[in-house]
Design a protein around this motif. Structure first.
Motif, short mmCIF file in Angstrom:
data_model
loop_
_atom_site.label_atom_id
_atom_site.label_comp_id
_atom_site.label_asym_id
_atom_site.label_seq_id
_atom_site.Cartn_x
_atom_site.Cartn_y
_atom_site.Cartn_z
N ILE A 9 82.42 46.10 45.44
CA ILE A 9 81.68 45.78 46.66
C ILE A 9 82.38 44.60 47.31
O ILE A 9 82.74 43.63 46.61
CB ILE A 9 80.18 45.48 46.39
CG1 ILE A 9 79.48 45.18 47.72
CG2 ILE A 9 79.97 44.35 45.39
CD1 ILE A 9 77.96 45.28 47.66
N GLY A 21 86.36 31.87 43.28
CA GLY A 21 86.49 32.95 42.28
C GLY A 21 85.15 33.42 41.76
O GLY A 21 85.08 34.08 40.72
N ARG A 31 89.77 39.56 32.56
CA ARG A 31 89.01 38.73 31.62
C ARG A 31 87.75 38.13 32.24
O ARG A 31 86.83 37.76 31.52
CB ARG A 31 89.91 37.63 31.04
CG ARG A 31 89.37 36.98 29.80
CD ARG A 31 90.43 36.18 29.10
NE ARG A 31 91.08 35.21 29.94
CZ ARG A 31 90.58 34.02 30.26
NH1 ARG A 31 89.40 33.65 29.81
NH2 ARG A 31 91.26 33.19 31.02
N HIS A 32 87.68 38.05 33.57
CA HIS A 32 86.51 37.43 34.22
C HIS A 32 85.58 38.44 34.88
O HIS A 32 84.72 38.04 35.65
CB HIS A 32 86.96 36.42 35.28
CG HIS A 32 87.88 35.37 34.75
ND1 HIS A 32 88.91 34.83 35.50
CD2 HIS A 32 87.94 34.76 33.53
CE1 HIS A 32 89.55 33.94 34.77
NE2 HIS A 32 89.00 33.88 33.58
N SER A 33 85.76 39.71 34.63
CA SER A 33 85.02 40.72 35.41
C SER A 33 84.16 41.66 34.57
O SER A 33 83.92 42.80 34.97
CB SER A 33 85.99 41.53 36.28
OG SER A 33 86.53 40.71 37.27
N THR A 74 94.43 40.68 29.70
CA THR A 74 94.70 39.26 29.47
C THR A 74 96.17 39.10 29.11
O THR A 74 96.77 40.00 28.53
CB THR A 74 93.81 38.70 28.33
OG1 THR A 74 94.17 37.35 28.09
CG2 THR A 74 93.95 39.48 27.03
N ARG A 75 96.72 37.94 29.48
CA ARG A 75 98.10 37.62 29.07
C ARG A 75 98.11 36.83 27.76
O ARG A 75 99.15 36.38 27.32
CB ARG A 75 98.82 36.86 30.19
CG ARG A 75 98.98 37.71 31.44
CD ARG A 75 99.83 37.05 32.52
NE ARG A 75 100.00 37.97 33.63
CZ ARG A 75 99.15 38.09 34.66
NH1 ARG A 75 98.08 37.31 34.73
NH2 ARG A 75 99.36 38.99 35.60
N GLU A 110 93.93 41.79 40.75
CA GLU A 110 95.17 42.31 40.17
C GLU A 110 94.93 43.62 39.45
O GLU A 110 95.75 44.54 39.50
CB GLU A 110 95.70 41.30 39.14
CG GLU A 110 96.98 40.62 39.56
CD GLU A 110 97.63 39.92 38.38
OE1 GLU A 110 97.25 38.77 38.13
OE2 GLU A 110 98.52 40.53 37.75
N ARG A 165 88.69 35.84 47.07
CA ARG A 165 89.55 36.74 46.28
C ARG A 165 89.47 38.14 46.88
O ARG A 165 88.39 38.72 46.94
CB ARG A 165 89.05 36.83 44.84
CG ARG A 165 89.01 35.54 44.09
CD ARG A 165 90.35 35.24 43.43
NE ARG A 165 90.32 33.88 42.92
CZ ARG A 165 89.99 33.55 41.67
NH1 ARG A 165 89.67 34.49 40.80
NH2 ARG A 165 90.00 32.30 41.28
#
Ligand SMILES: NC(=O)c1ccc[n+]([C@@H]2O[C@H](COP(=O)([O-])OP(=O)(O)OC[C@H]3O[C@@H](n4cnc5c(N)ncnc54)[C@H](OP(=O)(O)O)[C@@H]3O)[C@@H](O)[C@H]2O)c1
Length: 190
Positions: free
Chosen positions: A12, A24, A53-55, A71-72, A117, A143
């Motif tokens: 959305i 963010g 990682r944040h979603s 994640t890296r 990303e 973002r």
């Protein structure tokens, strides 16, 4: 019976194509009960959720879902010690197919849920992208839903990557909230 893999995206966005604000954070102005129901029922139909990682989607049925968390912090694919249904995945070290194989879900329906990303990685692979638009919301400096936004609109990005504007569903007529499901046209090979 294994099914053919299908990749679906869900987002959305604000009028200027943002999925979160400049800090963010997804603000309350992007949160709607009708869109949450659409998103939840869509994810109830997928076999694997893929996100950064944040979603994490933080829904009632989240604990039931297999997931790949980008994640890296891992070189390739690694177990998530807090969730036996989840794997950490770094696309620089393992392909999507390799990660799905380790998760033991080589086939089925994949739900990609962001952020920027992660949505971008799958642009040439979506079978469908469900793009909800929050009316009258702008998030300057936020973002973007895809790396190419705001140079292009989200709709232009989807079209450039071979998706056709599909069905539009009004989710909340009083709030002017709608989702358009963009579908891959058959002439584009992946
Ligand atoms: N409106 C919407 O539909 C929607 C959708 C999704 C998210 N959001 C919101 O957007 C915000 C999160 O955005 P975010 O930009 O922080 O996104 P994010 O993709 O959830 O998290 C970014 C992190 O994911 C990992 N990652 C991302 N791309 C990667 C890649 N190519 N390779 C390896 N690791 C990768 C990295 O983790 P490491 O730091 O561990 O390396 C990176 O720091 C939240 O507020 C969320 O609620 C909104």
């Amino acid at each position: 019976m294994p099914r053919t893999r299908r990749i679906e995206g869900y987002a959305i966005v604000s009028e200027d194509g943002m999925l979160a604000n400049a800090a963010g954070i997804m603000p309350d102005s992007l949160k709607f009960a009708a869109d949450r129901r659409f998103f939840e029922s869509g994810l109830d139909g997928v076999d694997v959720v893929v996100h950064g990682r944040h979603s994490h989607e933080r829904q009632q049925h989240s604990y039931l879902r297999r997931r790949l968390i980008l994640t890296r912090q891992v070189p390739a694919v690694a177990a998530d010690p807090s969730n036996e249904k989840a794997l950490f995945w770094n696309p620089a070290g393992a392909s999507f197919e390799q990660a799905l194989a380790v998760l033991e879900t080589p086939d089925g329906i994949v739900g990609v849920i962001g952020g920027t990303e992660v949505f971008g990685i799958f642009l040439d692979r979506y079978d469908v992208f469900h793009l909800s638009r929050a009316p009258d919301v702008r998030l300057p400096g936020g973002r973007p839903v895809f790396p190419e936004v705001p140079t292009r609109t989200p709709e232009q990005v989807l079209a450039i990557h071979g998706l056709d504007r599909g069905q539009r569903q009004v989710l909340d007529p009083a709030k002017g909230l709608a989702v358009v499901s963009w579908k891959r046209s058959s002439k584009f090979d992946r």
